[in-house]
Design an enzyme around this catalytic site. Sequence first.
Site, PDB file in Angstrom:
ATOM      1  N   HIS A   1       0.866  -1.188   0.000  1.00 51.81           N
ATOM      2  CA  HIS A   1       0.000   0.000   0.000  1.00 51.81           C
ATOM      3  C   HIS A   1       0.900   1.234   0.000  1.00 51.81           C
ATOM      4  O   HIS A   1       1.613   1.477  -0.974  1.00 51.81           O
ATOM      5  CB  HIS A   1      -0.915  -0.066   1.222  1.00 51.81           C
TER       6      HIS A   1
ATOM      7  N   HIS B   1      -1.696  -0.261 -11.279  1.00 56.06           N
ATOM      8  CA  HIS B   1      -2.605   0.028 -10.178  1.00 56.06           C
ATOM      9  C   HIS B   1      -3.823  -0.865 -10.338  1.00 56.06           C
ATOM     10  O   HIS B   1      -4.268  -1.116 -11.460  1.00 56.06           O
ATOM     11  CB  HIS B   1      -3.018   1.507 -10.206  1.00 56.06           C
TER      12      HIS B   1
ATOM     13  N   ASP C   1       3.204   6.669  -6.933  1.00 49.28           N
ATOM     14  CA  ASP C   1       4.354   6.295  -6.104  1.00 49.28           C
ATOM     15  C   ASP C   1       5.687   6.504  -6.814  1.00 49.28           C
ATOM     16  O   ASP C   1       6.718   6.691  -6.162  1.00 49.28           O
ATOM     17  CB  ASP C   1       4.259   4.820  -5.688  1.00 49.28           C
TER      18      ASP C   1
END
Length: 480
Positions: free
Chosen positions: A321, A360, A416
């Site tokens: 996560h 994702h 990210d």
Amino acid sequence: MEISERARARLAVLNAHLTVSEPNQVLPAIEPWCTSAHITAAPHGSLKGNLKIVDERTGNEYQVPVSEHGTVKTVDLKKITTGKDDKGLNLYDPGYLNTAPVRSSISYIDGDEGILRYRGYPVEELAEKSTYTEVTYLLIYGNLPSQRQLADWEFAISQNSAVPQGVLDMIQSMPNDVHPVGALVTAMSALSIFYPDANPSLMGLGVYKSKQVRDKQIVRVLGQAPTIAAAAYLRKAGKPPVQPLSNLSYSENFLYMVESMGDRSYKPNPRLARVLDILFILQAEHEMNCSTAAARHLSSSGGDVYTAVSGGVGAIYGPLHGGAVEATINMLSEIGTVENIPEFIESVKNKKRRLSGFGHRIYKNYDPRGKVVKKLADEVFSILGRDPLVEVGDALEKAALSDEYFVKRKLYPNVDFYSGLINRAMGIPSSFTAVSRIAGYLSHWRESLDDPDTKIMRPQQVYTGAGIRHYETVRERTKL
């Protein structure tokens, strides 16, 4: 809440902060981003109707109502049964890939089109024009605040940014090598001890029926989260905690506490503070992700908000996560140089290595936040210098996007990928995504309290264990 003289005095500062067209504005020189604002109507028309199901096991037909949102109630499937010993259909959905436990009006995602909106506003538009504290108000209360509401809101958060000394002492008692997010989880949970008057387990379930009590806990959590996070970061550095200043913005205060080492004359770089503010906006909410679901799951039991938020932070701490940001930095460090990318790409395709920062579960297109973060990275590196890993990241992105293996699987860079490089350059732990996401947890907590459909979450299981067995003594078992 009533506006104070001190809050009125800050309006001029807020006006300057929110106006992005002034020639001497200190916001990053980033071009306006392409937004998803072209759709102003509801995401889709009504899908209401009935679903006809024919059970080929029995020949029976069933009518199952479909809501205007295209959902069916799983309890309606319980009536599909083969006989008296059959308790009805149950849904097996590991990871909740197609299960909606709640209805929410907070954020909207279209993964195929790469769209993310907060309360209807494209996240790219908010990142360009808004501030994190303004966005927290939007997420929690549903609309953007007026100038007066914003001043009151920021003042209330600032007034509640001091952390109980007992919590700071707890952080100081932790090992020097404590992970900052581990400390944040522990300290956030401990806050419930210091505010027993707002704990339903002690005061009864009705305590949160008071909107004043709710609002007080919300500003406490928002105000204290960055103070706790900074104290945890400083603990790992072997430094004492630094108290926030009332004359700084939310993001400025976070940088001040992390960087100043207690020098009250220290002024954070305003351009870097704005970058952090935008990062906080981009990471503030993402509908029913793992950590938000964890927070709602905990709050469904009627527990206190601090426990629910700490549970969300604990979930985002996981490497799959929020921990994926750190994993991306570690991956780029392991690659080392641009020359090693072809070998790395092949090892990923052969399933020997993991490609972090790409792909994702929801987005099958570019992550809309990723585009913004890439531009932010350029701004940060123009101020602090270019990290050698940026060259590796750029080359890896180009290599992956030109390789049919990754294109076919729709593995595009996500938020990210570059946010880790930004945090690394600014000296902030990548894992502090949790600080910004707390706004989302609080929004869902508040929404769940007003939702008449809220029930204690109690998922079913598919039992695969042994049938009935009867106890035998150790001596009897030994004979077998």
